[in-house]
Design a protein around this motif. Structure first.
Motif, PDB file in Angstrom:
ATOM      1  N   THR A 165      13.616 -16.276  64.806  1.00 13.30           N
ATOM      2  CA  THR A 165      12.274 -16.555  65.311  1.00 13.30           C
ATOM      3  C   THR A 165      11.247 -15.570  64.773  1.00 13.30           C
ATOM      4  O   THR A 165      10.138 -15.948  64.422  1.00 13.30           O
ATOM      5  CB  THR A 165      12.263 -16.514  66.861  1.00 13.30           C
ATOM      6  N   TYR A 166      11.605 -14.308  64.699  1.00 12.95           N
ATOM      7  CA  TYR A 166      10.645 -13.278  64.302  1.00 12.95           C
ATOM      8  C   TYR A 166      10.804 -12.827  62.851  1.00 12.95           C
ATOM      9  O   TYR A 166      10.272 -11.796  62.467  1.00 12.95           O
ATOM     10  CB  TYR A 166      10.734 -12.093  65.260  1.00 12.95           C
ATOM     11  N   VAL A 167      11.512 -13.605  62.052  1.00 11.54           N
ATOM     12  CA  VAL A 167      11.617 -13.326  60.622  1.00 11.54           C
ATOM     13  C   VAL A 167      10.461 -14.045  59.939  1.00 11.54           C
ATOM     14  O   VAL A 167      10.256 -15.238  60.147  1.00 11.54           O
ATOM     15  CB  VAL A 167      12.966 -13.812  60.045  1.00 11.54           C
ATOM     16  N   HIS A 168       9.690 -13.302  59.164  1.00 11.91           N
ATOM     17  CA  HIS A 168       8.513 -13.869  58.517  1.00 11.91           C
ATOM     18  C   HIS A 168       8.485 -13.525  57.034  1.00 11.91           C
ATOM     19  O   HIS A 168       9.113 -12.558  56.603  1.00 11.91           O
ATOM     20  CB  HIS A 168       7.228 -13.332  59.157  1.00 11.91           C
ATOM     21  N   ILE A 169       7.738 -14.289  56.281  1.00  8.45           N
ATOM     22  CA  ILE A 169       7.495 -14.001  54.866  1.00  8.45           C
ATOM     23  C   ILE A 169       6.185 -13.237  54.768  1.00  8.45           C
ATOM     24  O   ILE A 169       5.165 -13.665  55.317  1.00  8.45           O
ATOM     25  CB  ILE A 169       7.419 -15.305  54.041  1.00  8.45           C
ATOM     26  N   ALA A 170       6.217 -12.102  54.110  1.00 10.13           N
ATOM     27  CA  ALA A 170       5.007 -11.306  53.880  1.00 10.13           C
ATOM     28  C   ALA A 170       4.381 -11.806  52.581  1.00 10.13           C
ATOM     29  O   ALA A 170       4.865 -11.493  51.497  1.00 10.13           O
ATOM     30  CB  ALA A 170       5.343  -9.819  53.794  1.00 10.13           C
ATOM     31  N   VAL A 224       7.145  -5.475  66.553  1.00  9.58           N
ATOM     32  CA  VAL A 224       8.199  -5.123  67.513  1.00  9.58           C
ATOM     33  C   VAL A 224       7.772  -5.545  68.918  1.00  9.58           C
ATOM     34  O   VAL A 224       8.553  -6.128  69.667  1.00  9.58           O
ATOM     35  CB  VAL A 224       8.516  -3.614  67.472  1.00  9.58           C
ATOM     36  N   ASP A 225       6.525  -5.264  69.263  1.00  6.04           N
ATOM     37  CA  ASP A 225       6.022  -5.657  70.585  1.00  6.04           C
ATOM     38  C   ASP A 225       6.098  -7.175  70.775  1.00  6.04           C
ATOM     39  O   ASP A 225       6.466  -7.650  71.856  1.00  6.04           O
ATOM     40  CB  ASP A 225       4.571  -5.191  70.771  1.00  6.04           C
ATOM     41  N   ALA A 226       5.767  -7.924  69.736  1.00  4.14           N
ATOM     42  CA  ALA A 226       5.807  -9.391  69.828  1.00  4.14           C
ATOM     43  C   ALA A 226       7.233  -9.893  70.076  1.00  4.14           C
ATOM     44  O   ALA A 226       7.438 -10.886  70.771  1.00  4.14           O
ATOM     45  CB  ALA A 226       5.241 -10.017  68.553  1.00  4.14           C
ATOM     46  N   ALA A 227       8.213  -9.194  69.523  1.00  2.96           N
ATOM     47  CA  ALA A 227       9.614  -9.607  69.662  1.00  2.96           C
ATOM     48  C   ALA A 227      10.306  -8.953  70.857  1.00  2.96           C
ATOM     49  O   ALA A 227      11.490  -9.196  71.093  1.00  2.96           O
ATOM     50  CB  ALA A 227      10.373  -9.256  68.379  1.00  2.96           C
TER      51      ALA A 227
END
Length: 76
Positions: A9-14, A49-52
């Motif tokens: 869920t919290y893996v994103h492409i930069a 980190v806070d979002a996850a």
């Protein structure tokens, strides 16, 4: 990750940033040199980190590496 049951869920492409790499060069007498290019890893922020946090609180273990900013390593 998903096929292995890992929540991504919290893996994103930069966007516009390369992947991080850390090639290891082995020399004479077992000497090793590691060149670290942080790439996208260096964009992970304390806000990420806070979002996850809700998911992280449920984790049995969290592994952190030093290819992310130190301020992010020490978050929470």
């Amino acid at each position: 990750m998903k096929s292995q049951g890992i929540d991504a869920t919290y893996v994103h492409i930069a966007e516009g940033v390369s992947s991080g790499v850390a090639p290891i060069f082995c020399g004479a007498k077992r000497a090793k040199r590691i060149i670290v290019v942080k790439g996208a890893n260096d964009t992970l922020s304390p806000e990420d980190v806070d979002a996850a946090a809700p998911l992280l609180r449920k984790a049995d273990a969290i592994i952190v590496q030093f290819e992310i900013p130190m301020r992010t390593v020490y978050t929470r």
